[in-house]
Design an enzyme around this catalytic site. Sequence first.
Site, PDB file in Angstrom:
ATOM      1  N   CYS A   1     127.904 125.108 132.832  1.00  0.00           N
ATOM      2  CA  CYS A   1     127.754 124.622 134.211  1.00  0.00           C
ATOM      3  C   CYS A   1     126.706 125.457 134.941  1.00  0.00           C
ATOM      4  O   CYS A   1     126.631 126.667 134.791  1.00  0.00           O
ATOM      5  CB  CYS A   1     129.085 124.619 134.958  1.00  0.00           C
ATOM      6  SG  CYS A   1     129.421 126.071 135.951  1.00  0.00           S
ATOM      7  N   GLU A   2     125.881 124.762 135.709  1.00  0.00           N
ATOM      8  CA  GLU A   2     124.768 125.461 136.350  1.00  0.00           C
ATOM      9  C   GLU A   2     125.209 126.254 137.579  1.00  0.00           C
ATOM     10  O   GLU A   2     124.454 127.053 138.102  1.00  0.00           O
ATOM     11  CB  GLU A   2     123.662 124.464 136.732  1.00  0.00           C
ATOM     12  CG  GLU A   2     124.036 123.484 137.819  1.00  0.00           C
ATOM     13  CD  GLU A   2     122.904 122.498 138.101  1.00  0.00           C
ATOM     14  OE1 GLU A   2     121.991 122.388 137.273  1.00  0.00           O
ATOM     15  OE2 GLU A   2     122.952 121.840 139.151  1.00  0.00           O
ATOM     16  N   HIS A   3     126.421 126.056 138.035  1.00  0.00           N
ATOM     17  CA  HIS A   3     126.873 126.791 139.218  1.00  0.00           C
ATOM     18  C   HIS A   3     127.426 128.165 138.876  1.00  0.00           C
ATOM     19  O   HIS A   3     127.309 129.100 139.667  1.00  0.00           O
ATOM     20  CB  HIS A   3     127.940 125.976 139.965  1.00  0.00           C
ATOM     21  CG  HIS A   3     127.429 124.649 140.430  1.00  0.00           C
ATOM     22  ND1 HIS A   3     128.154 123.480 140.310  1.00  0.00           N
ATOM     23  CD2 HIS A   3     126.248 124.315 140.985  1.00  0.00           C
ATOM     24  CE1 HIS A   3     127.433 122.482 140.791  1.00  0.00           C
ATOM     25  NE2 HIS A   3     126.279 122.961 141.196  1.00  0.00           N
ATOM     26  N   HIS A   4     128.065 128.289 137.721  1.00  0.00           N
ATOM     27  CA  HIS A   4     128.675 129.574 137.342  1.00  0.00           C
ATOM     28  C   HIS A   4     128.158 130.095 136.009  1.00  0.00           C
ATOM     29  O   HIS A   4     128.534 131.180 135.598  1.00  0.00           O
ATOM     30  CB  HIS A   4     130.193 129.421 137.265  1.00  0.00           C
ATOM     31  CG  HIS A   4     130.817 128.903 138.530  1.00  0.00           C
ATOM     32  ND1 HIS A   4     131.019 127.563 138.771  1.00  0.00           N
ATOM     33  CD2 HIS A   4     131.238 129.564 139.632  1.00  0.00           C
ATOM     34  CE1 HIS A   4     131.559 127.413 139.969  1.00  0.00           C
ATOM     35  NE2 HIS A   4     131.706 128.605 140.516  1.00  0.00           N
TER      36      HIS A   4
ATOM     37  N   GLN B   1     128.389 118.046 134.907  1.00  0.00           N
ATOM     38  CA  GLN B   1     128.859 116.964 134.032  1.00  0.00           C
ATOM     39  C   GLN B   1     128.296 115.610 134.468  1.00  0.00           C
ATOM     40  O   GLN B   1     127.966 114.764 133.636  1.00  0.00           O
ATOM     41  CB  GLN B   1     130.397 116.939 134.033  1.00  0.00           C
ATOM     42  CG  GLN B   1     130.965 115.919 133.056  1.00  0.00           C
ATOM     43  CD  GLN B   1     132.478 115.914 133.035  1.00  0.00           C
ATOM     44  OE1 GLN B   1     133.114 116.928 133.311  1.00  0.00           O
ATOM     45  NE2 GLN B   1     133.067 114.776 132.721  1.00  0.00           N
TER      46      GLN B   1
ATOM     47  N   HIS C   1     136.425 122.416 132.187  1.00  0.00           N
ATOM     48  CA  HIS C   1     135.458 123.340 132.788  1.00  0.00           C
ATOM     49  C   HIS C   1     136.058 124.734 132.892  1.00  0.00           C
ATOM     50  O   HIS C   1     137.008 124.950 133.644  1.00  0.00           O
ATOM     51  CB  HIS C   1     135.077 122.848 134.189  1.00  0.00           C
ATOM     52  CG  HIS C   1     134.273 121.581 134.161  1.00  0.00           C
ATOM     53  ND1 HIS C   1     132.943 121.540 134.502  1.00  0.00           N
ATOM     54  CD2 HIS C   1     134.611 120.316 133.797  1.00  0.00           C
ATOM     55  CE1 HIS C   1     132.490 120.301 134.362  1.00  0.00           C
ATOM     56  NE2 HIS C   1     133.492 119.540 133.940  1.00  0.00           N
TER      57      HIS C   1
ATOM     58  N   CYS D   1     134.779 127.250 134.280  1.00  0.00           N
ATOM     59  CA  CYS D   1     134.574 127.853 135.607  1.00  0.00           C
ATOM     60  C   CYS D   1     135.746 127.533 136.525  1.00  0.00           C
ATOM     61  O   CYS D   1     136.064 128.317 137.414  1.00  0.00           O
ATOM     62  CB  CYS D   1     133.244 127.427 136.226  1.00  0.00           C
ATOM     63  SG  CYS D   1     133.136 125.686 136.648  1.00  0.00           S
TER      64      CYS D   1
END
Length: 204
Positions: free
Chosen positions: A92-95, A133, A161, A163
Amino acid sequence: MSRIKSKPPKRVDAAEPDPARLETHFRDILTELGEDPKREGLQKTPARVAKAWQELTSGYRVDIDAMINEALFTECYDEMVLVRDITFYSVCEHHMLPFFGRAHVAYLPDQKIVGLSKIPKLVEIYARRLQVQERLTLEIAYTLQEKLKPRGVAVVLEARHLCMEMRGAESHLSPTTTSCMLGVFKQDARTRKEFLELLKSKPV
Ligand code: ZN
Protein backbone atom coordinates in the site's frame (compact mmCIF):
# COMPACT_ATOMS: atom_id res chain seq x y z
CA MET A 1 -18.65 -4.13 -3.68
CA SER A 2 -17.38 -0.72 -4.66
CA ARG A 3 -17.30 0.43 -8.26
CA ILE A 4 -14.78 3.03 -9.27
CA LYS A 5 -15.45 5.01 -12.39
CA SER A 6 -12.38 7.22 -12.81
CA LYS A 7 -9.52 6.21 -15.07
CA PRO A 8 -6.19 5.22 -13.57
CA PRO A 9 -3.21 7.58 -13.77
CA LYS A 10 -0.57 7.26 -16.48
CA ARG A 11 1.88 4.44 -16.00
CA VAL A 12 5.28 5.10 -14.51
CA ASP A 13 8.43 3.96 -16.26
CA ALA A 14 11.16 4.33 -13.70
CA ALA A 15 14.87 3.68 -13.95
CA GLU A 16 16.43 0.83 -11.99
CA PRO A 17 17.12 2.03 -8.40
CA ASP A 18 20.71 2.21 -7.21
CA PRO A 19 21.15 -0.68 -4.71
CA ALA A 20 24.01 1.02 -2.86
CA ARG A 21 21.99 4.16 -2.27
CA LEU A 22 18.93 2.20 -1.17
CA GLU A 23 21.15 0.31 1.25
CA THR A 24 22.49 3.54 2.76
CA HIS A 25 18.96 4.86 3.25
CA PHE A 26 17.78 1.68 4.95
CA ARG A 27 20.84 1.71 7.23
CA ASP A 28 19.95 5.28 8.23
CA ILE A 29 16.38 4.21 8.94
CA LEU A 30 17.61 1.43 11.25
CA THR A 31 19.76 3.93 13.15
CA GLU A 32 16.88 6.38 13.38
CA LEU A 33 14.66 3.63 14.78
CA GLY A 34 17.16 3.19 17.62
CA GLU A 35 18.83 0.06 16.25
CA ASP A 36 22.51 -0.66 15.80
CA PRO A 37 22.98 -1.55 12.12
CA LYS A 38 26.43 -2.97 12.97
CA ARG A 39 25.16 -5.72 15.24
CA GLU A 40 25.42 -9.21 13.81
CA GLY A 41 21.77 -9.79 12.91
CA LEU A 42 21.45 -6.46 11.13
CA GLN A 43 24.72 -6.22 9.25
CA LYS A 44 23.31 -7.48 5.99
CA THR A 45 19.78 -6.25 6.57
CA PRO A 46 20.04 -2.97 4.62
CA ALA A 47 21.32 -4.88 1.57
CA ARG A 48 18.57 -7.50 1.92
CA VAL A 49 15.87 -4.86 2.34
CA ALA A 50 17.19 -2.97 -0.68
CA LYS A 51 17.00 -6.14 -2.76
CA ALA A 52 13.51 -6.95 -1.48
CA TRP A 53 12.24 -3.46 -2.35
CA GLN A 54 13.74 -3.66 -5.78
CA GLU A 55 11.69 -6.81 -6.33
CA LEU A 56 8.55 -5.41 -4.72
CA THR A 57 8.64 -2.39 -7.02
CA SER A 58 9.89 -4.18 -10.15
CA GLY A 59 6.52 -3.56 -11.79
CA TYR A 60 7.55 0.03 -12.54
CA ARG A 61 10.21 -1.27 -14.87
CA VAL A 62 8.33 -3.75 -17.06
CA ASP A 63 7.20 -2.99 -20.58
CA ILE A 64 3.56 -4.06 -20.37
CA ASP A 65 2.83 -3.30 -24.03
CA ALA A 66 5.61 -5.60 -25.21
CA MET A 67 4.61 -8.31 -22.74
CA ILE A 68 1.01 -8.38 -24.02
CA ASN A 69 1.69 -7.67 -27.69
CA GLU A 70 3.79 -10.80 -28.08
CA ALA A 71 0.88 -12.95 -26.91
CA LEU A 72 -2.07 -11.46 -28.81
CA PHE A 73 -3.91 -13.85 -31.09
CA THR A 74 -6.88 -13.56 -33.42
CA GLU A 75 -9.57 -16.14 -32.60
CA CYS A 76 -13.27 -16.46 -33.24
CA TYR A 77 -13.86 -17.65 -29.64
CA ASP A 78 -16.40 -15.24 -28.19
CA GLU A 79 -17.39 -16.72 -24.83
CA MET A 80 -16.18 -15.48 -21.47
CA VAL A 81 -12.54 -16.05 -20.57
CA LEU A 82 -12.10 -16.14 -16.80
CA VAL A 83 -8.89 -16.50 -14.83
CA ARG A 84 -9.76 -16.71 -11.16
CA ASP A 85 -7.94 -17.01 -7.87
CA ILE A 86 -4.79 -15.28 -9.02
CA THR A 87 -2.73 -14.80 -5.88
CA PHE A 88 -1.11 -11.38 -5.66
CA TYR A 89 1.08 -9.46 -3.22
CA SER A 90 1.24 -5.70 -3.31
CA VAL A 91 2.31 -2.80 -1.09
CA CYS A 92 0.00 0.00 0.00
CA GLU A 93 1.30 3.40 -0.96
CA HIS A 94 0.10 5.05 2.25
CA HIS A 95 2.06 2.92 4.73
CA MET A 96 4.34 0.86 2.51
CA LEU A 97 2.96 -2.28 4.13
CA PRO A 98 1.71 -5.32 2.25
CA PHE A 99 -1.76 -6.02 1.05
CA PHE A 100 -2.40 -9.35 -0.61
CA GLY A 101 -5.16 -11.58 -1.80
CA ARG A 102 -6.77 -12.96 -4.92
CA ALA A 103 -7.71 -11.44 -8.23
CA HIS A 104 -10.39 -12.69 -10.62
CA VAL A 105 -10.15 -11.42 -14.17
CA ALA A 106 -12.60 -12.02 -17.00
CA TYR A 107 -13.13 -10.67 -20.48
CA LEU A 108 -15.43 -11.28 -23.41
CA PRO A 109 -13.25 -11.36 -26.51
CA ASP A 110 -13.94 -9.57 -29.74
CA GLN A 111 -11.63 -11.44 -32.14
CA LYS A 112 -8.56 -10.89 -30.02
CA ILE A 113 -7.43 -13.11 -27.17
CA VAL A 114 -4.31 -12.94 -25.05
CA GLY A 115 -2.15 -15.87 -23.89
CA LEU A 116 -3.68 -17.02 -20.59
CA SER A 117 -0.45 -16.82 -18.63
CA LYS A 118 -0.26 -13.10 -19.42
CA ILE A 119 -3.22 -12.31 -17.18
CA PRO A 120 -1.60 -13.38 -13.88
CA LYS A 121 1.57 -11.72 -15.17
CA LEU A 122 -0.31 -8.45 -15.70
CA VAL A 123 -1.74 -8.64 -12.17
CA GLU A 124 1.75 -9.23 -10.81
CA ILE A 125 3.31 -6.32 -12.70
CA TYR A 126 0.78 -3.82 -11.38
CA ALA A 127 0.88 -5.37 -7.90
CA ARG A 128 4.63 -4.85 -7.76
CA ARG A 129 4.27 -1.12 -7.49
CA LEU A 130 3.15 1.09 -4.62
CA GLN A 131 -0.59 0.77 -4.88
CA VAL A 132 -4.04 1.23 -3.51
CA GLN A 133 -6.33 -1.70 -4.11
CA GLU A 134 -8.78 0.46 -6.06
CA ARG A 135 -6.19 1.63 -8.57
CA LEU A 136 -4.69 -1.84 -8.94
CA THR A 137 -8.17 -3.08 -9.90
CA LEU A 138 -8.61 -0.34 -12.49
CA GLU A 139 -5.17 -0.67 -14.00
CA ILE A 140 -5.67 -4.37 -14.69
CA ALA A 141 -9.10 -3.76 -16.22
CA TYR A 142 -8.21 -0.75 -18.36
CA THR A 143 -5.03 -2.34 -19.69
CA LEU A 144 -6.99 -5.36 -20.94
CA GLN A 145 -9.63 -3.04 -22.34
CA GLU A 146 -7.02 -1.01 -24.18
CA LYS A 147 -4.95 -3.91 -25.50
CA LEU A 148 -7.68 -6.42 -26.42
CA LYS A 149 -10.58 -4.10 -27.24
CA PRO A 150 -12.89 -6.83 -25.95
CA ARG A 151 -16.65 -6.55 -25.54
CA GLY A 152 -16.14 -6.28 -21.82
CA VAL A 153 -13.74 -6.73 -18.90
CA ALA A 154 -14.48 -7.63 -15.28
CA VAL A 155 -11.96 -7.54 -12.47
CA VAL A 156 -12.60 -8.37 -8.82
CA LEU A 157 -9.91 -8.15 -6.14
CA GLU A 158 -10.21 -9.45 -2.59
CA ALA A 159 -7.37 -8.46 -0.30
CA ARG A 160 -6.19 -8.25 3.30
CA HIS A 161 -4.33 -5.12 4.26
CA LEU A 162 -1.57 -5.42 6.82
CA CYS A 163 -1.56 -1.65 7.33
CA MET A 164 -5.03 -2.05 8.82
CA GLU A 165 -4.56 -5.40 10.54
CA MET A 166 -1.11 -4.88 12.11
CA ARG A 167 -1.88 -1.39 13.27
CA GLY A 168 -5.18 -2.48 14.76
CA ALA A 169 -7.10 0.03 12.67
CA GLU A 170 -9.69 -2.58 11.89
CA SER A 171 -11.25 -4.96 14.35
CA HIS A 172 -12.74 -7.39 11.85
CA LEU A 173 -10.32 -8.99 9.45
CA SER A 174 -12.58 -9.60 6.49
CA PRO A 175 -11.02 -8.94 3.09
CA THR A 176 -11.67 -5.74 1.18
CA THR A 177 -13.34 -6.26 -2.20
CA THR A 178 -13.00 -3.94 -5.19
CA SER A 179 -14.31 -4.41 -8.68
CA CYS A 180 -14.23 -2.82 -12.09
CA MET A 181 -16.78 -3.73 -14.78
CA LEU A 182 -16.34 -2.42 -18.30
CA GLY A 183 -18.38 -2.84 -21.48
CA VAL A 184 -20.98 -5.59 -21.43
CA PHE A 185 -20.13 -6.51 -17.83
CA LYS A 186 -21.27 -3.04 -16.89
CA GLN A 187 -24.19 -2.70 -19.29
CA ASP A 188 -25.66 -6.17 -19.16
CA ALA A 189 -26.84 -7.49 -15.79
CA ARG A 190 -27.01 -11.07 -17.11
CA THR A 191 -23.36 -11.12 -18.17
CA ARG A 192 -22.31 -9.60 -14.87
CA LYS A 193 -24.39 -12.18 -13.01
CA GLU A 194 -22.82 -15.03 -14.98
CA PHE A 195 -19.37 -13.76 -14.01
CA LEU A 196 -20.27 -13.39 -10.33
CA GLU A 197 -21.89 -16.84 -10.29
CA LEU A 198 -18.72 -18.35 -11.76
CA LEU A 199 -16.73 -16.79 -8.94
CA LYS A 200 -18.95 -18.50 -6.38
CA SER A 201 -18.48 -21.96 -7.88
CA LYS A 202 -15.82 -24.22 -6.44
CA PRO A 203 -12.44 -24.16 -8.18
CA VAL A 204 -11.56 -27.30 -10.14
ZN1 ZN B 1 -2.04 1.46 4.07
